[in-house]
Scaffold this motif. Structure first.
Motif, short mmCIF file in Angstrom:
data_model
loop_
_atom_site.label_atom_id
_atom_site.label_comp_id
_atom_site.label_asym_id
_atom_site.label_seq_id
_atom_site.Cartn_x
_atom_site.Cartn_y
_atom_site.Cartn_z
N GLU A 381 1.01 -1.81 0.33
CA GLU A 381 0.30 -0.19 0.53
C GLU A 381 1.48 1.20 0.12
OE1 GLU A 381 -2.55 -0.86 3.27
OE2 GLU A 381 -3.71 -1.84 2.80
N ALA A 382 1.97 0.90 0.75
CA ALA A 382 2.87 2.26 0.46
C ALA A 382 3.11 2.88 -0.53
CB ALA A 382 3.96 2.59 1.83
N VAL A 383 4.14 1.40 -1.41
CA VAL A 383 4.67 1.74 -2.75
C VAL A 383 3.51 2.18 -3.75
CG1 VAL A 383 5.85 0.67 -4.54
CG2 VAL A 383 6.43 -0.46 -1.75
N ALA A 384 2.04 1.57 -3.32
CA ALA A 384 1.13 1.58 -4.43
C ALA A 384 1.33 3.73 -4.35
CB ALA A 384 0.18 1.41 -4.52
N SER A 385 0.91 3.92 -2.86
CA SER A 385 0.54 5.69 -2.57
C SER A 385 1.60 6.94 -3.05
CB SER A 385 0.86 5.74 -0.93
OG SER A 385 -0.34 5.25 -0.14
N SER A 386 2.94 5.61 -3.05
CA SER A 386 4.32 6.91 -3.77
C SER A 386 4.14 6.60 -5.41
CB SER A 386 5.47 5.80 -3.31
OG SER A 386 5.90 5.67 -2.17
N VAL A 387 3.55 5.18 -6.12
CA VAL A 387 3.04 5.38 -7.79
C VAL A 387 2.16 6.36 -7.75
CG1 VAL A 387 2.37 4.18 -9.13
CG2 VAL A 387 4.19 3.40 -7.79
#
Length: 393
Positions: A381-387
């Protein structure tokens, strides 16, 4: 006779004092070997628990490994600290082809510094030292042990293909190491060793590097890549693998193939059980498959990809997890980096820091890795938010 207690029966003397008597061996509370021997466990229970090696204390393992390292390094001119998978062991085979001998010191990404420390402590003065298929997340993790190894060795060379932090790579080179890092999307470490060593390798070892690459980069274009990967995992010891592929390359002999045939029956069963447990979550633009069990993670990840997963998470009973990507998800190393791990864009590993005592592990086994799964999905989820933020910018 007095009332029995946890420490044994109490005998009361005529004067009124009591004397405790040890219970017979069969009644003592030390770990029974049969509890950790999984040979005869039903397949489902076996797939949910770690192997018996997990229950051996680190202190005992470390003492044994120190003894073995001292024996391996005695009188040897070449030492190799390597990940004992097909890629790392292929490097050892190549180095033995060049130098005739090379002491193998197996090390995982989590205990790389211990392998270096062994060479620094037990290696011969002027030993030629190599590190293969291993990458430190931070230089300070290996700084002291690397310095000791460099001081002991005549030269230190390091071959790898993982994703290196620029500052870590610079620090390793400044410590006196000849570091060669290949493109993680194009080369395995055996490729790096093959081109970095000034030697004309025979055709079967050049082919071994190519087949190792097919497995390690998960290209899946050569059926033999599964053979060498499985053989490296199942063979009784690393030395057998190294000498077998050094002689035969990727075309394994009949006795090796017979071992694979026998073990693959169990392997397929464990894969099927892990796939039946798989759940799928929509996180950002990706479908993430997540499962738990003792299994072959590459094949399980492939099964989840066929069900529509862009990324797959396989949580192991021993605590770590494997993260596998696809052409639609090339951020496995970013996810792993948020939960105490690292690796490649399409293949990474981690071990979330969620285990404080054996009760946490008991919860891990009985809930099929619930806490670890949650930690890794939060990292997705954190990586998705960064994307999303990158796209917005």
């Amino acid at each position: 006779m007095g009332t029995p207690t946890a420490r044994g029966p109490v005998h009361v003397s005529a004067s009124g004092d009591d004397r405790r008597v040890l219970a017979p061996p069969s009644a003592r509370t030390a770990m029974d070997d049969e509890l950790i021997d999984d040979t005869d466990l039903p397949p489902e229970r076996r797939s949910l628990l770690p192997g018996e090696g997990f229950f051996v204390p680190d202190s005992f393992e470390e003492e044994l490994e120190a003894q073995e390292a001292a024996q391996e390094l005695a009188g040897v001119d070449v030492a190799v600290v390597a990940d004992p998978d097909a890629d790392g062991l292929a490097c050892v085979a190549l180095l033995r082809e060049v130098y005739g001998e090379a002491a193998l010191i197996p090390a995982s990404p989590h205990d790389l510094e211990d392998g270096m420390a062994s060479v620094g402590e037990y290696g011969e003065d002027g030993v030629r030292a190599f590190v293969c298929d291993l990458c430190p997340d931070r230089f300070e993790y290996v700084e002291e042990e690397l310095a000791a190894m460099v001081e002991r060795a005549g030269e230190v060379r390091w071959f790898d293909h993982h994703q290196w932090d620029d500052d870590v790579a610079t620090a390793v080179r400044e410590a006196g190491v000849d570091l060669v890092v290949g493109d993680s999307e194009e080369e395995c470490t055996a490729d790096v060793a093959l081109r970095s060593l000034d030697y004309e390798f025979p055709a079967h070892l050049q082919e071994l590097a190519a087949v190792t690459r097919d497995h390690d980069l998960w290209l899946k274009e050569d059926a033999r890549s599964d053979d060498i990967a499985d053989y490296a995992y199942w063979v009784e010891d690393e030395e057998t693998y190294v000498e077998t592929v050094r002689e035969h390359g990727a075309d394994l002999p009949e006795d090796a193939m017979a071992l694979l045939s026998e073990r693959r029956v169990e392997k397929e069963d464990l894969i099927e059980r892990a796939l039946r447990r798989a759940e799928y979550r929509e996180i950002g633009p990706w479908t993430v498959g997540v499962t738990y069990g003792r299994c072959s993670q590459n094949e399980v990840a492939e099964g989840m990809r066929e069900e529509g997963a862009d990324a797959s998470v396989i949580v192991k009973p021993s605590g770590p997890a494997s993260i596998r990507g696809t052409d639609t998800f090339e951020r496995a190393h970013e996810v792993a980096g948020k939960v105490n791990g690292g690796g490649h864009p399409k293949a990474a590993g981690c071990k979330p820091d969620v285990y404080d005592d054996m009760l946490d592990y008991a919860h891990h086994w009985t809930t099929q890795g619930a806490v670890t799964k949650r930690a890794i999905l939060e990292a997705f989820e954190a990586v998705a938010s960064s994307v999303e933020e990158e796209a917005a910018e």
